[in-house]
Design a protein around this motif. Structure first.
Motif, PDB file in Angstrom:
ATOM      1  N   ARG A 223       0.784  -1.223   0.022  1.00 31.23           N
ATOM      2  CA  ARG A 223      -0.053  -0.101  -0.136  1.00 31.23           C
ATOM      3  C   ARG A 223       0.887   1.515   0.097  1.00 31.23           C
ATOM      4  NH1 ARG A 223      -3.571  -2.179   4.207  1.00 31.23           N
ATOM      5  NH2 ARG A 223      -2.625  -0.687   5.474  1.00 31.23           N
ATOM      6  N   ILE A 224       2.055   1.225   0.669  1.00 33.17           N
ATOM      7  CA  ILE A 224       2.842   2.356   0.823  1.00 33.17           C
ATOM      8  C   ILE A 224       3.773   2.644  -0.456  1.00 33.17           C
ATOM      9  CG2 ILE A 224       4.720   3.571   2.186  1.00 33.17           C
ATOM     10  CD1 ILE A 224       2.136   3.285   3.614  1.00 33.17           C
ATOM     11  N   CYS A 225       3.999   1.570  -1.100  1.00 31.95           N
ATOM     12  CA  CYS A 225       5.156   1.438  -2.176  1.00 31.95           C
ATOM     13  C   CYS A 225       4.431   1.193  -3.581  1.00 31.95           C
ATOM     14  CB  CYS A 225       6.241   0.550  -2.008  1.00 31.95           C
ATOM     15  SG  CYS A 225       7.364   1.059  -0.444  1.00 31.95           S
ATOM     16  N   ASP A 226       5.054   1.436  -4.561  1.00 30.03           N
ATOM     17  CA  ASP A 226       4.685   1.034  -5.942  1.00 30.03           C
ATOM     18  C   ASP A 226       5.275  -0.384  -6.422  1.00 30.03           C
ATOM     19  OD1 ASP A 226       7.424   1.379  -6.575  1.00 30.03           O
ATOM     20  OD2 ASP A 226       6.900   3.236  -7.472  1.00 30.03           O
ATOM     21  N   SER A 227       4.832  -0.784  -7.427  1.00 35.28           N
ATOM     22  CA  SER A 227       5.485  -2.135  -7.763  1.00 35.28           C
ATOM     23  C   SER A 227       7.199  -2.482  -7.770  1.00 35.28           C
ATOM     24  CB  SER A 227       5.007  -2.557  -9.509  1.00 35.28           C
ATOM     25  OG  SER A 227       5.601  -1.483 -10.161  1.00 35.28           O
ATOM     26  N   ARG A 228       7.772  -1.378  -7.839  1.00 39.00           N
ATOM     27  CA  ARG A 228       9.124  -1.210  -7.509  1.00 39.00           C
ATOM     28  C   ARG A 228       9.766  -0.890  -6.113  1.00 39.00           C
ATOM     29  NH1 ARG A 228      11.672   2.498 -12.377  1.00 39.00           N
ATOM     30  NH2 ARG A 228      13.464   1.322 -11.723  1.00 39.00           N
ATOM     31  N   GLN A 229       8.742  -1.025  -5.235  1.00 39.64           N
ATOM     32  CA  GLN A 229       9.181  -0.767  -3.579  1.00 39.64           C
ATOM     33  C   GLN A 229       9.465   0.525  -3.616  1.00 39.64           C
ATOM     34  OE1 GLN A 229      10.936  -4.215  -1.910  1.00 39.64           O
ATOM     35  NE2 GLN A 229       9.047  -5.185  -1.490  1.00 39.64           N
ATOM     36  N   ARG A 230       9.269   1.452  -4.250  1.00 39.90           N
ATOM     37  CA  ARG A 230       9.410   2.826  -4.127  1.00 39.90           C
ATOM     38  C   ARG A 230       8.142   3.617  -3.424  1.00 39.90           C
ATOM     39  NH1 ARG A 230      12.616   4.605  -9.779  1.00 39.90           N
ATOM     40  NH2 ARG A 230      14.209   3.108  -9.464  1.00 39.90           N
ATOM     41  N   PRO A 231       8.575   4.509  -2.388  1.00 33.88           N
ATOM     42  CA  PRO A 231       7.302   4.997  -1.901  1.00 33.88           C
ATOM     43  C   PRO A 231       6.159   5.869  -2.877  1.00 33.88           C
ATOM     44  CG  PRO A 231       9.290   5.537  -0.604  1.00 33.88           C
ATOM     45  CD  PRO A 231       9.662   4.891  -1.618  1.00 33.88           C
ATOM     46  N   ARG A 232       5.184   5.668  -2.750  1.00 33.71           N
ATOM     47  CA  ARG A 232       4.332   6.331  -3.870  1.00 33.71           C
ATOM     48  C   ARG A 232       4.335   7.909  -3.671  1.00 33.71           C
ATOM     49  NH1 ARG A 232       0.574   2.295  -5.664  1.00 33.71           N
ATOM     50  NH2 ARG A 232       0.710   0.113  -4.461  1.00 33.71           N
ATOM     51  N   PRO A 233       4.444   8.517  -4.891  1.00 29.42           N
ATOM     52  CA  PRO A 233       4.554  10.013  -5.079  1.00 29.42           C
ATOM     53  C   PRO A 233       3.375  10.547  -4.258  1.00 29.42           C
ATOM     54  CG  PRO A 233       5.341   8.907  -7.178  1.00 29.42           C
ATOM     55  CD  PRO A 233       4.722   7.971  -6.340  1.00 29.42           C
ATOM     56  N   ALA A 234       2.214   9.876  -4.636  1.00 26.38           N
ATOM     57  CA  ALA A 234       1.084  10.666  -4.040  1.00 26.38           C
ATOM     58  C   ALA A 234       1.086  10.812  -2.500  1.00 26.38           C
ATOM     59  CB  ALA A 234      -0.130   9.885  -4.560  1.00 26.38           C
ATOM     60  N   LEU A 235       1.563   9.819  -1.995  1.00 28.76           N
ATOM     61  CA  LEU A 235       1.650   9.571  -0.417  1.00 28.76           C
ATOM     62  C   LEU A 235       2.597  10.392   0.091  1.00 28.76           C
ATOM     63  CD1 LEU A 235       0.977   5.667   0.118  1.00 28.76           C
ATOM     64  CD2 LEU A 235      -0.811   7.640   0.469  1.00 28.76           C
ATOM     65  N   VAL A 236       3.699  10.469  -0.498  1.00 25.98           N
ATOM     66  CA  VAL A 236       4.964  11.339  -0.171  1.00 25.98           C
ATOM     67  C   VAL A 236       4.489  12.797  -0.275  1.00 25.98           C
ATOM     68  CG1 VAL A 236       7.138  12.460  -0.872  1.00 25.98           C
ATOM     69  CG2 VAL A 236       6.780   9.932  -0.913  1.00 25.98           C
ATOM     70  N   GLU A 237       3.723  13.332  -1.301  1.00 26.64           N
ATOM     71  CA  GLU A 237       3.173  14.648  -1.403  1.00 26.64           C
ATOM     72  C   GLU A 237       2.341  14.859  -0.163  1.00 26.64           C
ATOM     73  OE1 GLU A 237       0.625  17.478  -4.359  1.00 26.64           O
ATOM     74  OE2 GLU A 237       1.219  15.342  -5.285  1.00 26.64           O
ATOM     75  N   LEU A 238       1.256  13.792   0.190  1.00 25.61           N
ATOM     76  CA  LEU A 238       0.416  14.137   1.316  1.00 25.61           C
ATOM     77  C   LEU A 238       1.190  14.448   2.679  1.00 25.61           C
ATOM     78  CD1 LEU A 238      -2.602  11.340   0.882  1.00 25.61           C
ATOM     79  CD2 LEU A 238      -2.683  13.792   1.075  1.00 25.61           C
ATOM     80  N   VAL A 239       2.328  13.546   2.690  1.00 26.79           N
ATOM     81  CA  VAL A 239       2.918  13.494   4.120  1.00 26.79           C
ATOM     82  C   VAL A 239       3.501  14.807   4.228  1.00 26.79           C
ATOM     83  CG1 VAL A 239       4.748  12.613   5.371  1.00 26.79           C
ATOM     84  CG2 VAL A 239       3.078  11.135   4.236  1.00 26.79           C
ATOM     85  N   CYS A 240       4.320  15.293   3.255  1.00 25.11           N
ATOM     86  CA  CYS A 240       5.064  16.548   3.353  1.00 25.11           C
ATOM     87  C   CYS A 240       4.155  17.816   3.220  1.00 25.11           C
ATOM     88  CB  CYS A 240       6.003  16.754   1.896  1.00 25.11           C
ATOM     89  SG  CYS A 240       7.050  15.587   1.630  1.00 25.11           S
ATOM     90  N   ALA A 241       2.780  17.866   2.594  1.00 26.97           N
ATOM     91  CA  ALA A 241       1.938  18.859   2.631  1.00 26.97           C
ATOM     92  C   ALA A 241       1.375  18.930   4.214  1.00 26.97           C
ATOM     93  CB  ALA A 241       0.819  18.776   1.662  1.00 26.97           C
ATOM     94  N   THR A 242       1.175  17.790   4.826  1.00 26.50           N
ATOM     95  CA  THR A 242       0.785  17.841   6.166  1.00 26.50           C
ATOM     96  C   THR A 242       1.886  18.442   7.110  1.00 26.50           C
ATOM     97  OG1 THR A 242      -0.732  15.902   5.785  1.00 26.50           O
ATOM     98  CG2 THR A 242      -0.161  16.467   8.106  1.00 26.50           C
TER      99      THR A 242
END
Length: 255
Positions: A223-242
């Protein structure tokens, strides 16, 4: 109405950093911790030295608090105030990301969870408030270490325990990871503490850019990462904005 003076905010943040650690700090370490250009940090330190609030060791070129200050409060923010001012934002992050949210602060070389919001679904979950997690193997902990050079050095010198095959156990590799976090403004950890689990975190800052905590999400890798086991950009953006929203509140007037 007169505006706030940024140089005073930055100077107070430098003083709090010097007061927080047992060791003298290099100009670069201070600049990294506050997100300042090295030249700006150097100018602030020279001014503080001039008025007696900072002293430089001529042999090592490191700085410490000067004799002109008889007392200075501890760096950071009371964790209860940090928690209370971040509550609504943490709830919103959990709702928007549909993941568990944690807020953490450094404690004796580890990261302590000071607030935890459950993932908003019907799964069985346990409360993590007060949980102590390894700083070098979690996204919350690594973000906190990235902006605290003495703590990062102490953790590295104490030994980096391996929790999984992906845990960073090399001091140079950890330093590289912390540098990357400072450059991009957020940190991730994929199966470094627990297999099948991943996290994304970003720093919480108060006046002058001083990092007083971190907020992040934590959950299954798929859920946290994409198929390459990298953090999903949309979730990174949410965390940083918060994190940025909380940081703005922390530098605003207290009710």
């Amino acid at each position: 109405m007169p505006g706030m003076i940024q140089s005073i905010e930055r100077s107070s943040a430098v003083l709090r950093l010097l007061a927080a650690g047992p060791d003298r700090l290099r100009v670069k370490e201070i600049a990294d911790a506050l997100g300042l250009p090295k030249s700006t940090a150097h100018s602030i330190l020279r001014t503080l030295e001039h008025v007696g609030f900072a002293e430089q060791d001529p042999r090592t070129a490191r700085y410490r608090l000067g004799r002109g200050l008889t007392e200075l409060g501890k760096a950071g923010l009371d964790v209860n105030e940090l928690r209370s001012r971040a509550l609504d934002w943490a709830d919103t992050l959990a709702a928007r990301s549909v993941e568990s949210v944690r807020i953490g602060a450094l404690q004796s070389g580890s990261a302590r969870v000071v607030h935890h919001v459950f993932r908003p679904d019907d799964t069985t979950q346990s409360m993590d408030n007060g949980l102590i997690i390894p700083a070098h193997a979690t996204s919350l902990g690594k973000v906190l270490l990235a902006y605290d050079a003495p703590a990062a050095d102490a953790v590295a010198r104490a030994g980096l325990d391996a929790y999984t095959r992906r845990t960073v156990t090399n001091r140079r590799a950890l330093a590289g990871s912390l540098g990357e976090i400072r450059a991009q403004g957020w940190g991730g950890a994929v199966e470094e503490w627990e297999m099948g689990r991943a996290g994304i975190a970003a720093p919480l800052r108060t006046f002058g850019g001083l990092v007083v905590g971190a907020i992040g999400i934590y959950g299954p890798v798929e859920r946290i990462c994409d198929s390459r086991q990298r953090p999903r950009p949309a979730l990174v953006e949410l965390v940083c904005a918060t994190a940025q929203s909380i940081s703005r509140d922390l530098t605003g007037p207290r009710s």
